[in-house]
Design an enzyme around this catalytic site. Structure first.
Site, short mmCIF file in Angstrom:
data_model
loop_
_atom_site.label_atom_id
_atom_site.label_comp_id
_atom_site.label_asym_id
_atom_site.label_seq_id
_atom_site.Cartn_x
_atom_site.Cartn_y
_atom_site.Cartn_z
N SER A 14 1.01 -1.11 0.03
CA SER A 14 -0.15 -0.02 0.02
C SER A 14 1.00 1.28 0.28
O SER A 14 1.80 1.60 0.88
CB SER A 14 -0.76 -0.03 1.18
N ASP A 41 -4.81 3.72 -1.10
CA ASP A 41 -5.83 3.83 0.00
C ASP A 41 -6.32 5.32 -0.08
O ASP A 41 -5.67 6.36 0.14
CB ASP A 41 -5.28 3.73 1.21
N PHE A 149 -5.37 5.12 9.15
CA PHE A 149 -4.11 5.30 9.41
C PHE A 149 -3.22 4.30 9.27
O PHE A 149 -3.53 3.10 9.47
CB PHE A 149 -3.77 5.94 10.67
N GLY A 151 0.23 2.12 10.17
CA GLY A 151 1.38 1.94 11.06
C GLY A 151 0.42 1.72 12.36
O GLY A 151 1.06 1.75 13.57
N ASP A 181 -5.75 -6.27 5.61
CA ASP A 181 -5.13 -5.07 5.67
C ASP A 181 -5.05 -4.28 6.88
O ASP A 181 -5.94 -4.03 7.44
CB ASP A 181 -5.86 -4.10 4.64
N SER A 204 3.42 0.24 6.00
CA SER A 204 4.64 0.36 7.15
C SER A 204 5.55 -0.64 6.71
O SER A 204 6.89 -0.44 6.92
CB SER A 204 4.34 0.36 8.55
C1 DX5 Z 1 -6.37 1.76 6.24
C2 DX5 Z 1 -5.25 1.47 5.43
C3 DX5 Z 1 -4.18 0.83 6.15
C4 DX5 Z 1 -2.99 0.73 5.38
C5 DX5 Z 1 -1.97 -0.18 5.95
O1 DX5 Z 1 -6.02 2.59 7.38
O2 DX5 Z 1 -5.58 0.66 4.59
O3 DX5 Z 1 -4.29 -0.13 6.72
O4 DX5 Z 1 -2.90 0.47 4.24
O5 DX5 Z 1 -1.06 0.20 6.59
P1 DX5 Z 1 0.07 -0.71 7.67
O6 DX5 Z 1 0.46 -1.67 6.91
O7 DX5 Z 1 1.21 0.27 8.06
O8 DX5 Z 1 -0.88 -1.18 8.87
#
Ligand code: DX5
Length: 229
Positions: A14, A41, A149, A151, A181, A204
């Protein structure tokens, strides 16, 4: 060489955690590492408490790569924008079941546009909410954090929900992807793989890996490949 075993999962960076000033370089580094599917996203500041990016970034990614562009719409009433995201070059559009009064119609519209359809559900949304919609989705996205978000920490009971989703699909004779995800790391990816997920989105863990993007991709692939052995 990609063998049959490693085709049993799909790793999807992502771009949310990429350096947007160097987005083309980040995409190219992923492509060089064999990535052929990206998630974009889109957040509107209403459906989720954050704003990310919109149609121009999808267009720019489309110019940068022929890879599969999976656009995750975290926006209210996504039906207003489906055609625009299709024109921008999306290959698939994932909507949230909670984001529209008419998810059944919206999934149908996505397919009418010639795109693959994805249906996401938040951690607090039971699987019963998608029972009458699953047959219209090419992909079920089980959110493993509350969206908004990158992370965030993986919600620990998520693998149980993944297993329920896979069972529901199997019982209905449907072969949709089960995507996870949010907080996906080599460790959490393994537990979701064991529960029946086959598409793993990570921001992340790939773009913020201390040794760089390529190392982040390798760590994730190693975890999933070992799990399959
Ligand atoms: C929704 C987004 C996140 C992001 C993943 O908030 O869809 O889930 O892509 O981020 P990480 O892999 O950093 O949790």
């Amino acid at each position: 060489m990609i063998d049959a075993m490693s085709k049993r999962f799909i790793l999807v960076p992502s771009i949310l955690s990429a350096d947007f000033l160097k987005l083309g370089d980040a995409i190219q580094e992923c492509l060089d590492a064999g990535i052929d599917w990206f998630q974009l996203d889109v957040m509107d500041g209403e459906y989720v408490p954050n704003i990310s990016f919109g149609i121009p970034i999808v267009e720019a990614c489309r110019r940068a790569t022929e890879a599969y562009l999976d656009v995750h719409l975290m926006i209210n009433e996504p039906e207003r924008y489906l055609a625009m995201f299709a024109d921008a070059g999306a290959d698939s559009l994932t909507i949230h079941v909670e984001s529209t009064r008419h998810p059944h119609a919206v999934l149908g519209k996505i397919r009418e546009l010639g795109l693959s359809s994805g249906l996401a559900l938040n951690p607090g949304t039971p699987l019963s909410a998608i029972e009458n919609l699953m047959h219209l989705a090419d992909l079920i996205l089980v959110m493993t954090v509350n969206p908004g978000f990158a992370g965030q920490a993986f919600i620990e009971n998520s693998p149980r929900k993944v297993r329920q989703a896979r069972t529901m699909l199997d019982q209905a004779g449907l072969a949709a992807h089960v995507q996870v995800d949010g907080g996906i790391t080599p460790q959490t990816a393994k537990s979701c793989y064991e529960a029946g997920a086959d598409v793993f989105v990570a921001a992340s863990a790939i773009f913020q890996h201390p040794q760089g993007i390529r190392a982040g991709i390798k760590a994730m692939r190693d975890a999933l490949t070992l799990r399959q052995a």
